[in-house]
Design an enzyme around this catalytic site. Structure first.
Site, PDB file in Angstrom:
ATOM      1  CG  HIS A  47      44.416  62.205  43.111  1.00 21.34           C
ATOM      2  ND1 HIS A  47      43.168  62.295  42.531  1.00 21.34           N
ATOM      3  CD2 HIS A  47      44.702  63.449  43.573  1.00 21.34           C
ATOM      4  CE1 HIS A  47      42.717  63.518  42.630  1.00 21.34           C
ATOM      5  NE2 HIS A  47      43.633  64.258  43.257  1.00 21.34           N
ATOM      6  CB  CYS A  48      43.289  57.845  39.308  1.00 22.75           C
ATOM      7  SG  CYS A  48      42.328  57.470  37.820  1.00 22.75           S
ATOM      8  CG  HIS A  95      54.262  61.779  67.779  1.00 24.80           C
ATOM      9  ND1 HIS A  95      54.834  62.895  68.348  1.00 24.80           N
ATOM     10  CD2 HIS A  95      54.497  60.753  68.645  1.00 24.80           C
ATOM     11  CE1 HIS A  95      55.391  62.568  69.512  1.00 24.80           C
ATOM     12  NE2 HIS A  95      55.209  61.269  69.706  1.00 24.80           N
ATOM     13  CG  HIS A 109      47.368  67.797  44.219  1.00 25.42           C
ATOM     14  ND1 HIS A 109      46.898  67.691  45.511  1.00 25.42           N
ATOM     15  CD2 HIS A 109      46.421  67.190  43.443  1.00 25.42           C
ATOM     16  CE1 HIS A 109      45.730  67.058  45.520  1.00 25.42           C
ATOM     17  NE2 HIS A 109      45.429  66.729  44.283  1.00 25.42           N
ATOM     18  CG  HIS A 165      49.959  61.072  68.524  1.00 25.88           C
ATOM     19  ND1 HIS A 165      49.006  61.136  69.529  1.00 25.88           N
ATOM     20  CD2 HIS A 165      51.098  60.642  69.114  1.00 25.88           C
ATOM     21  CE1 HIS A 165      49.568  60.789  70.673  1.00 25.88           C
ATOM     22  NE2 HIS A 165      50.834  60.470  70.451  1.00 25.88           N
ATOM     23  CG  MET A 218      44.907  54.263  40.786  1.00 26.86           C
ATOM     24  SD  MET A 218      43.826  54.467  39.396  1.00 26.86           S
ATOM     25  CE  MET A 218      45.017  54.393  38.073  1.00 26.86           C
ATOM     26  CD  GLU A 221      53.645  67.889  71.150  1.00 26.46           C
ATOM     27  OE1 GLU A 221      53.811  66.874  71.836  1.00 26.46           O
ATOM     28  OE2 GLU A 221      52.930  68.848  71.496  1.00 26.46           O
ATOM     29  CB  THR A 222      52.082  65.949  66.739  1.00 23.94           C
ATOM     30  OG1 THR A 222      52.405  65.021  67.786  1.00 23.94           O
ATOM     31  CG2 THR A 222      51.070  65.313  65.813  1.00 23.94           C
TER      32      THR A 222
END
Length: 358
Positions: free
Chosen positions: A151-152, A272, A116, A323, A167, A296-297
């Site tokens: 990734h593959c 989180h 990517h 979370h 993968m 927080e998250t």
């Protein structure tokens, strides 16, 4: 080996690029042979590199092998360098990343790789397709600073199968001269960890027991059929339930700034730190954008990696979780961080211990 229509298409398409891309003369840059290491660790690197672009050379060897993802539960896995997730690669903005991809003759399947972080040719997927017993070399310029999935992607309905069989990995592309905080001030990290979140889809037999397949070809069709439900049997960090807990917990010390790189190649996630926060989050994984503060998250979209930095303030055991707590507690998406140091009562103290009510 019988090739599917998608495989044949990729092989024909790749021939259009070999002479211009894969076999191009190397750029005039210093060359670093980067030694990849199993996650959650990162290879040695300079987080504040200011020199001329380099060639970062790595080798990824495809291993098709059985792994144990929970006690007595086995997966026929597809891996880069034997680990789930695959090792993280580290480069600096405008470096050239040169990847030698090897598909040993002992394997059964056609593979390739999609970065990517790369530009063109399906992220490299359309020019890296190799059968068992072949290797290829891809070089791309890392023009965008951030954290990215690779990734593959062999084509068609088997692409998600390769991804959920393990993968996938990540690449960290640091900005030239390092990271900046929300005020555009230089910031360094004392430690960095890579957590690859993975959804697995393991079929069960008529007795409700997970099936242990003899090889990857035997596992493929029933796994693909189960994947269409979109309901994972397991969601784990670094390839196994409890892979980063107990004796394998991550470690830090009070006052240390820790960079967490979290990837999910297939599903959304919500990291989180229980008992902590993220001081900075580079949402979407881009270091070109100003980081968010004091989260927080935070959110990791499927098919992405995200970086978060936190300076630990208190000692003790922290849980790092997805979370969606169902996925964390019941399916396995949890890790631990053991932090050493001295307790600060100003930040927290027990005013009244558990006491019977009169």
């Amino acid at each position: 080996m019988k090739l599917t229509t998608q495989y044949v298409f990729l092989l024909i398409f790749s021939s259009l690029f070999f002479t211009t891309e894969v076999f191009a003369k190397p750029p005039s840059a210093s060359r670093i042979e980067q030694e990849l290491v199993p996650p959650p660790l990162l290879p040695q690197h300079d987080q504040n590199y200011k020199g001329q672009p380099r060639t970062i050379a790595v080798t990824l060897t495809i291993e098709e092998k059985e792994i144990e993802i929970d006690d007595g539960v086995y997966l026929q896995a597809l891996t880069f360098n034997g680990s789930v997730p695959a090792p993280i690669i580290v480069a600096t903005e405008n470096d050239f990343v040169e990847v030698t991809l090897i598909n040993p003759a002992t394997n059964q399947m056609f593979h390739n790789i999609d970065f990517h972080a790369a530009t063109g040719a399906m992220g490299g997927a359309s020019i890296t397709g190799i059968n068992p017993g072949e290797k290829t070399i891809l070089r791309f310029k890392a023009t965008k600073p951030g954290v990215f999935v690779y990734h593959c992607a062999p084509g068609g309905r088997v692409t998600p199968f390769h991804v959920v069989a393990g993968m996938n990995g990540a690449i960290l592309v640091l900005p030239r001269d390092g990271l900046r905080d929300a005020q555009n001030k230089k910031i360094d990290y004392d430690k960095a960890y890579y957590l690859g979140e993975q959804d697995f889809y393991l079929p069960k037999d008529d007795n409700g027991q997970f099936i242990r397949y003899a090889n990857i070809n035997e596992a493929m069709t029933p796994t693909i059929d189960l994947m269409q439900s979109l309901i994972p049997s397991h969601i784990v960090f670094n390839g196994r339930v409890g892979a980063l807990t107990g004796n394998n917990a991550l470690t830090a010390a009070v006052g240390e700034k820790v960079l967490f790189i979290h990837s999910q190649a297939n599903r959304d996630s919500r990291p989180h730190i229980i008992g902590g926060h993220a001081d900075l989050v580079w949402q979407g994984g881009s270091f070109s954008n100003q980081p968010l503060k004091d989260m927080e998250t935070w959110f990791v979209p499927g098919g992405a990696a995200v970086a978060a930095l936190y300076e630990f303030k208190q000692p003790g055991l922290y849980a790092y979780v997805n979370h969606n707590l169902i996925e964390a507690i019941q399916l396995g998406a949890a890790a631990h961080i053991q932090v050493s140091g001295s307790w600060n009562n100003e930040l927290m103290q027990s005013v009244l211990p558990p006491t019977p009510i009169n």
